[in-house]
Design an enzyme around this catalytic site. Sequence first.
Site, PDB file in Angstrom:
ATOM      1  N   LYS A 272     -10.519  10.415  -9.089  1.00  0.00           N
ATOM      2  CA  LYS A 272      -9.990  11.448  -8.186  1.00  0.00           C
ATOM      3  C   LYS A 272     -11.137  12.084  -7.396  1.00  0.00           C
ATOM      4  CE  LYS A 272      -6.132  13.038 -11.109  1.00  0.00           C
ATOM      5  NZ  LYS A 272      -5.028  12.749 -10.188  1.00  0.00           N
ATOM      6  N   ASP A 283      -3.333  18.610 -17.314  1.00  0.00           N
ATOM      7  CA  ASP A 283      -2.544  17.379 -17.393  1.00  0.00           C
ATOM      8  C   ASP A 283      -2.012  17.139 -18.814  1.00  0.00           C
ATOM      9  OD1 ASP A 283      -1.424  15.439 -15.802  1.00  0.00           O
ATOM     10  OD2 ASP A 283      -3.018  13.981 -16.135  1.00  0.00           O
ATOM     11  N   ARG A 346       2.451   7.633 -16.812  1.00  0.00           N
ATOM     12  CA  ARG A 346       3.626   6.784 -17.040  1.00  0.00           C
ATOM     13  C   ARG A 346       3.322   5.695 -18.071  1.00  0.00           C
ATOM     14  NH1 ARG A 346       3.868   5.258 -10.806  1.00  0.00           N
ATOM     15  NH2 ARG A 346       3.007   7.364 -10.726  1.00  0.00           N
TER      16      ARG A 346
END
Length: 497
Positions: A272, A283, A346
């Site tokens: 990032k 997170d 995910r």
Amino acid sequence: MNMVVIEAENNISSLRTKLLVNYVFTDEVSTLSLSDITNDFDPIIREIVKSKEFTAKEGSMSVIHNTPGSSIKRVLLLGMGDKKSLEPEKTRNLTGKVVNKSKELAADELVIIPFKGIDNEHLSAIVEGIKLSNYSFTNYKKDEDSTDLNQVRILTGKDLTAIQNIIDSASILSDAVIFTRDISNLPPNDCSPKILANFSEKLSANPKIKVRVIRKEEMETYGFGGILAVGRGSSSTPNLIVIEYLGSMKNDKRIVVVGKAVTFDTGGISIKPSDKMEEMKYDKCGGCNVIGIMKAISDLDLKTNVIGIIPAVENMPSGNSYRPGDIIKMYNSKTVEVLNTDAEGRIILGDALAFAVKTFAPQSIIDMATLTGAAIIALGSNVAALMGNNRELVTKILEYSKQTGEKIWELPLFDDYKEQLKSSNADIKNIGGRGGGAITAAAFLSYFVDDIPWVHLDIAGTAWNQEGTKEKTYNPKGATGFGIRTIVKFIASQNAS
Ligand code: BES
Ligand code: MN
Ligand code: ZN
């Protein structure tokens, strides 16, 4: 952490307090009087009402001081707007204003006169408003010179024990939110997957809770390829934390709650930008919420069986990291081509969901995750995105979200989105193209829940507050615990007894 005690009180004749707070509707302001309790303030109240200094406009406040030495030192009139538009969220939010005002006034205790005929929902909203707005994260700071609010009494004429029970339930729920905020706000150097496991293990002080931590070696044996891949770049090894709460002997109804806990998300090899990267300590909020939910339902002694599952990893770039191009084999044997190591949430959730389906055959699964920036683009920072595969479950969660003021909006999950994830090299890939990012992330998860009724909450926008975003008085800077109250209400509604 300062904990305010909240009690029902019905002794109005000899009341002593630094701050008496009166909730006032515009419709009732013209006849406003405190004569049941004291005559000291009525002349001034009549004056400020007549001159329109105080009209009870929503969110307005007036402070009236008494003569020195009086048993009731001050009165705070809180404007509630008109009675028709009253709702719990308004009460919760305006109560937060009262707490902030009490700090300005250096009052360490206060007494609330709620509105006449207050129902349980609004009473709970007052309790939540007090506790949640009184919170701030100060673990790493020397004590500042501010007055803590220690005690709140709520004046009520009705049955004291019944009222106190409502207050206690709302207090337990709020305390679980506060506990969660404290963990979620921890910096990444003090909150590894191991530390999250330690916090979880403490919950087993309640005999109805069992905690199992599946560590790296065991994950290798069982084939948690997703969690292992994402965790590989960090020297803090991943954990899959399983918290089982047995609240009912009827074992046919099991609810599973899964939460993403990436203790720090650098993005990994798909790193990032450094601007605001520090916020990626949040997170882990989905996973921390699950710890908080398990605490709340066990402290409330709910009669339901609930399993909390938290895949906890740190997503770091290193010589060991998983890479774009890697193909990994997930817990349910599906293969995933990694096209971006920053779409890591995910992947760990996929393993956790598949494990939930296989191990617990649940009645329903709810997951919470700070999963996509796209959810923030779609809905902003005060509304979470919801996607699911079961109308009944979706409807229920949306219904409870209306009660708690935790705003949730459903996005569609058409089969087409699943198609977008097909890969030429593996069963699926971990990103779905530019459009509909929050939805393709959910579509990825749907490959791991089979036909079990399931709802996914993307809390990327709502899990924490940046400085300056003050939409809600009861959500101070940092982690909010968003979603805990809604899910606990849903679980409570499923009480099996
Ligand atoms: N944790 C982030 C999502 C996120 C971003 C939450 C900003 C809150 C604020 C997640 O792991 C992530 O990086 N998602 C990527 C997915 C993309 C690579 C498909 C994103 O949203 O950019
Ligand atoms: Mn990421
Ligand atoms: Zn992430």
